[in-house]
Design an enzyme around this catalytic site. Sequence first.
Site, PDB file in Angstrom:
ATOM      1  N   ARG A 101       0.927  -1.071  -0.050  1.00 45.74           N
ATOM      2  CA  ARG A 101      -0.059  -0.112   0.108  1.00 45.74           C
ATOM      3  C   ARG A 101       0.858   1.379   0.045  1.00 45.74           C
ATOM      4  NH1 ARG A 101      -5.275   1.718   3.235  1.00 45.74           N
ATOM      5  NH2 ARG A 101      -6.287   0.223   1.571  1.00 45.74           N
ATOM      6  N   HIS A 128      -7.233   0.347  -6.671  1.00 46.72           N
ATOM      7  CA  HIS A 128      -7.626  -0.289  -5.378  1.00 46.72           C
ATOM      8  C   HIS A 128      -8.547  -1.488  -5.782  1.00 46.72           C
ATOM      9  CE1 HIS A 128      -7.876  -1.295  -1.352  1.00 46.72           C
ATOM     10  NE2 HIS A 128      -8.770  -0.337  -0.962  1.00 46.72           N
ATOM     11  N   GLN A 131     -10.378  -4.004  -3.475  1.00 47.19           N
ATOM     12  CA  GLN A 131     -11.604  -3.459  -2.955  1.00 47.19           C
ATOM     13  C   GLN A 131     -12.561  -3.594  -3.922  1.00 47.19           C
ATOM     14  OE1 GLN A 131     -12.291  -1.437  -0.085  1.00 47.19           O
ATOM     15  NE2 GLN A 131     -14.408  -1.993  -0.687  1.00 47.19           N
ATOM     16  N   ASP A 210     -17.372   7.161  -2.030  1.00 48.83           N
ATOM     17  CA  ASP A 210     -16.008   7.222  -1.341  1.00 48.83           C
ATOM     18  C   ASP A 210     -15.805   8.596  -0.955  1.00 48.83           C
ATOM     19  OD1 ASP A 210     -13.439   6.258  -0.635  1.00 48.83           O
ATOM     20  OD2 ASP A 210     -12.484   6.329  -2.322  1.00 48.83           O
ATOM     21  N   CYS A 251     -16.547   2.135   0.459  1.00 51.91           N
ATOM     22  CA  CYS A 251     -15.474   1.109   0.674  1.00 51.91           C
ATOM     23  C   CYS A 251     -14.835   1.133   2.223  1.00 51.91           C
ATOM     24  CB  CYS A 251     -14.276   1.335  -0.415  1.00 51.91           C
ATOM     25  SG  CYS A 251     -14.018   3.147  -0.316  1.00 51.91           S
ATOM     26  N   ARG A 279     -13.611  -8.189   2.137  1.00 55.53           N
ATOM     27  CA  ARG A 279     -12.385  -8.097   1.602  1.00 55.53           C
ATOM     28  C   ARG A 279     -11.355  -9.449   1.864  1.00 55.53           C
ATOM     29  NH1 ARG A 279     -10.192  -3.025   1.421  1.00 55.53           N
ATOM     30  NH2 ARG A 279      -8.282  -3.918   0.740  1.00 55.53           N
TER      31      ARG A 279
END
Length: 292
Positions: A101, A128, A131, A210, A251, A279
Amino acid sequence: MRPSDCLTGEELSSDQLHELIERADWMKANPHGSNVLHQRTVALIFQRHSTRTRVTFETGIVELGGHPMVLRTEDTQLARGESIRDTAYVLSRNVAAIGIRTGPDELVQEFAEHASVPVINMLTAGHHPCQAFADLLTLRQEFGHLQGLKLAYVGDGNNVARSLAIVGALAGVTVSVAAPDGYQLEPVAGAQLTDDPHEAVRDANAVYTDVWVSMNDSVESAEARRQALAPYQLSDELLAAAAPGAIALHCLPAHPGEEITESVLYGERQRIWDQAENRRHAQKALLELLCA
Ligand code: CP
Ligand code: NVA
């Protein structure tokens, strides 16, 4: 052919993606059904904050029989200037896979170029994918299929929006992104782009949003972002303009009162906490695909 890495999700074929979602669904019902990482270690490098990604990768790797090794960049020699190339060589001699990340997409690409084990993007400024896999699992569990569904994303055309557009198209889900000028995604094959949230949500089976200020956005840009994105809030009124039975997705982390109202976040039509759990199942299926 098995993909060697997962940086954007485009490494998977459409068939592999459908199989991954089916396998994730199976993993959810059989949490200890795969031992693919038995006595193997997965390195998880965090250069940015995380709650869900860290928790679901760590727990998922343990359920697969493996050992998660969390590395915060500032504790490694990366923080003292050791190169990505050398770090990738050393990790590849010791672990089964590497999750990263970070900010720049180029950093994950460089890691993947030099690593001889699979590299997984756990969030960059641009993408991402993990996700989006979990979100497809959430859609599949709600509607029983993916092909032909419509997902509307309202708000900032960011990393999550891009991954939904890319991975959604691979899965046969139409993704419509509503964002104002200056915050819209670049064209993504198969995605519909508009500045009108009501147009985006028309006939949508899911409405997604988001944060307006992402980890890789500057603090100075925050106020301008909040002003430009205010008309794109996911509210009960906007959700009511979607298809009957539409669900609300996010998310997380959420900022109730900004990109989503509290009543949607905790309301009957949200599947947001399922997303957070999914996830783990989706990433387990991904690790199995990459590491088996
Ligand atoms: N959705 C998500 O990636 O959450 P974290 O930033 O908490 O990992
Ligand atoms: N767009 C957000 C997603 C957080 C999971 C960010 O990059 O901060």
